[in-house]
Design a protein around this motif. Structure first.
Motif, PDB file in Angstrom:
ATOM      1  N   ASP A 126       1.185  -1.111  -0.218  1.00 49.96           N
ATOM      2  CA  ASP A 126      -0.300  -0.010  -0.257  1.00 49.96           C
ATOM      3  C   ASP A 126       0.711   1.253   0.335  1.00 49.96           C
ATOM      4  O   ASP A 126       2.238   0.682   0.261  1.00 49.96           O
ATOM      5  CB  ASP A 126      -1.041   0.012   0.916  1.00 49.96           C
ATOM      6  CG  ASP A 126      -1.698  -0.763   1.162  1.00 49.96           C
ATOM      7  OD1 ASP A 126      -2.554  -1.351   0.166  1.00 49.96           O
ATOM      8  OD2 ASP A 126      -2.236  -0.767   2.096  1.00 49.96           O
ATOM      9  N   ASP A 177       0.275   4.330   1.808  1.00 45.81           N
ATOM     10  CA  ASP A 177      -0.349   4.833   2.878  1.00 45.81           C
ATOM     11  C   ASP A 177       0.842   4.825   4.429  1.00 45.81           C
ATOM     12  O   ASP A 177       0.467   4.613   5.324  1.00 45.81           O
ATOM     13  CB  ASP A 177      -1.282   4.238   3.320  1.00 45.81           C
ATOM     14  CG  ASP A 177      -1.824   3.462   4.045  1.00 45.81           C
ATOM     15  OD1 ASP A 177      -1.112   2.714   3.633  1.00 45.81           O
ATOM     16  OD2 ASP A 177      -3.214   3.289   4.155  1.00 45.81           O
ATOM     17  N   SER A 212       1.055   1.967   6.099  1.00 42.91           N
ATOM     18  CA  SER A 212       0.831   0.928   6.467  1.00 42.91           C
ATOM     19  C   SER A 212       1.616  -0.468   6.731  1.00 42.91           C
ATOM     20  O   SER A 212       1.967  -1.099   7.652  1.00 42.91           O
ATOM     21  CB  SER A 212      -1.330   0.182   6.190  1.00 42.91           C
ATOM     22  OG  SER A 212      -1.759   1.147   6.313  1.00 42.91           O
ATOM     23  N   ARG A 219      -2.983   3.995   8.463  1.00 37.98           N
ATOM     24  CA  ARG A 219      -2.371   5.524   7.823  1.00 37.98           C
ATOM     25  C   ARG A 219      -2.658   6.363   8.817  1.00 37.98           C
ATOM     26  O   ARG A 219      -3.656   6.746   9.399  1.00 37.98           O
ATOM     27  CB  ARG A 219      -3.465   5.394   6.782  1.00 37.98           C
ATOM     28  CG  ARG A 219      -5.060   5.799   6.999  1.00 37.98           C
ATOM     29  CD  ARG A 219      -5.317   6.529   4.874  1.00 37.98           C
ATOM     30  NE  ARG A 219      -5.580   5.624   4.533  1.00 37.98           N
ATOM     31  CZ  ARG A 219      -4.736   6.222   2.917  1.00 37.98           C
ATOM     32  NH1 ARG A 219      -4.141   6.652   2.756  1.00 37.98           N
ATOM     33  NH2 ARG A 219      -5.216   4.765   1.575  1.00 37.98           N
TER      34      ARG A 219
HETATM   35 MG   LIG Z   1      -4.744   1.397   4.410  1.00 42.09          MG
END
Ligand SMILES: [Mg+2]
Ligand SMILES: Nc1nc2c(ncn2[C@@H]2O[C@H](COP(=O)(O)OP(=O)(O)OP(=O)(O)O)[C@@H](O)[C@H]2O)c(=O)[nH]1
Length: 240
Positions: free
Chosen positions: A93, A95, A97, A209
């Motif tokens: 991802d 973000d 994470s 996030r």
């Molecule tokens: Mg996410």
């Protein structure tokens, strides 16, 4: 060009995109990065275009015309990866994470013989930071649910931080991947497992996030709940 590619799907990630690219491209074992952007209205892809010259061919960008879900974006990325002869292909991802510093451990699991390495939140207790309790519970019980219905021997069935050997993606019929959201992650693991490939969970810590907005929606959850049952039934009747 490296033989390792990290695919990052993006939709409106302007707050994260530059930092995640820099972090992924500065991991020791040189990974290439492919951003698959669904024409984000916030201009995510313009930031990527600006960074491309800096990284000497290690940063790639594919732009799709409409927002069509993370599953479709990954399938696009997988085909691109195979066409460009990458051997180790990762999902991550944008973000943060997923910690890019965990990429070498996923890679190591593939080198040591796994065909699918799964960055797992639940192989070792519950390793999730900053998620609201309802998200943690939903995700944890989603994995239990998948296991009961399908027998898939994985603790984190919806994990989105994973690595594949190219042969897995060459074997699965990518045009028949049906699910768009969380269901996509389950479907990929299930299909890999029923083809008798070797799955290995690598413990990771997942962090919610801090920048940008989540894209999760209730229809994505509904797709996953019913989709798992349909996967199981279609396999029973030899339709997968
Ligand atoms: Mg996410
Ligand atoms: N190309 C593309 N990327 C997407 C789409 N939906 C989500 N993404 C990306 O997929 C990754 C995961 O999406 P998130 O919104 O973080 O979903 P999530 O992790 O389930 O939700 P949060 O935990 O709340 O962040 C991010 O990099 C998103 O930008 C999409 O339709 N197309």
């Amino acid at each position: 060009m490296s033989d390792k590619l990290v695919i990052i799907p993006t939709y409106n990630e302007k707050e994260n995109i530059e930092a995640i690219i820099r972090a992924a491209l500065s991991v020791d074992e040189a990974f290439d990065v492919l951003i698959v952007d669904d024409s984000s209205p916030d201009g995510t892809s313009d930031i990527v275009k600006r960074l491309i010259p800096e990284f000497n061919g290690r940063l790639h960008l594919e732009i799709r015309t409409t927002k069509d879900g993370l599953g479709r974006a990954y399938v696009h990325g997988f085909k691109w990866a195979l066409a460009n002869n990458f051997e180790y292909i990762f999902e991550m991802d944008a973000d943060f994470s997923h910690n890019p510093k965990d990429l070498p451990r996923l890679y190591q699991a593939l080198v040591e013989g796994a065909d699918l390495a799964i960055g797992s939140r639940y192989s070792n207790g519950v390793n999730v930071v900053n998620w609201p309790m309802n998200r943690v519970l939903m995700s944890y019980f989603a994995s239990k649910y998948v296991r009961v219905i399908t027998n898939l021997p994985v603790h984190d069935a919806t994990a989105g931080f994973v690595g594949y050997r190219a042969k897995v993606l060459q074997t699965l019929d990518l045009d028949k991947i049906q699910f768009k959201g969380y269901g996509f992650q389950i479907e990929m693991k299930y299909k890999t497992w029923i083809k008798k490939f070797k799955l290995k969970e690598v413990p990771i810590i997942f962090t919610d996030r801090t920048l940008g907005e989540s894209k999760i929606s209730s229809d994505i959850i509904g797709e996953a709940v019913f989709g798992v049952i349909s996967l199981r039934l279609r396999n029973m009747f030899g339709k997968l």
